[in-house]
Write an enzyme that holds these catalytic residues in place. Structure first.
Site, short mmCIF file in Angstrom:
data_model
loop_
_atom_site.label_atom_id
_atom_site.label_comp_id
_atom_site.label_asym_id
_atom_site.label_seq_id
_atom_site.Cartn_x
_atom_site.Cartn_y
_atom_site.Cartn_z
N HIS A 76 0.83 -1.21 0.00
CA HIS A 76 0.00 0.00 0.00
C HIS A 76 0.87 1.26 0.00
CE1 HIS A 76 -3.57 2.37 0.78
NE2 HIS A 76 -3.06 2.85 1.90
N GLN A 78 3.87 1.62 -1.17
CA GLN A 78 4.51 1.77 -2.48
C GLN A 78 3.53 2.35 -3.50
OE1 GLN A 78 8.02 1.11 -2.96
NE2 GLN A 78 7.56 1.35 -0.79
N HIS A 80 1.09 4.38 -2.74
CA HIS A 80 1.00 5.80 -2.39
C HIS A 80 2.17 6.59 -2.94
CE1 HIS A 80 -2.34 6.82 0.32
NE2 HIS A 80 -2.35 5.53 0.61
#
Length: 101
Positions: A76, A78, A80
């Site tokens: 998650h 990464q 973002h």
């Protein structure tokens, strides 16, 4: 050393800050306030550099033969970071369009 989940949260925090800054920068450019837009893009770059620092910690750890725990939070984070970096690149182009309008 921080845990993988703690590092993931740092990446999410700084990537989110950077993305917010560039979204604000677009709004400032839309208003014709290019000095503020440029400042916000610069600030976004600083925030994204902080996120990248934490990502680099994980890469260096793995390069040194240490195993990284891959969890959903890391994936998650990464997402973002990559999204925030893409938004920054697009924001720079959008600001230039407004600037040359």
């Amino acid at each position: 050393m921080e845990t993988t989940t703690e590092i993931a949260f740092q990446i999410i925090l700084f990537a989110g800050n950077g993305k917010s800054n560039v979204m604000e920068a677009i709004q400032e450019a839309k208003r014709g306030n290019f000095t503020e837009a440029d400042r916000l893009v610069e600030e976004a770059g600083e925030e994204l550099s902080k996120a990248h620092y934490y990502q680099t910690q994980l890469l260096q750890k793995e390069a040194n033969g240490e195993e990284n725990l891959i969890n959903v939070m890391l994936i998650h984070s990464q997402d973002h970071l990559m999204t925030a970096m893409t938004v920054r690149d697009l924001a720079i182009e959008i600001i230039e369009i407004y600037r040359n309008k």
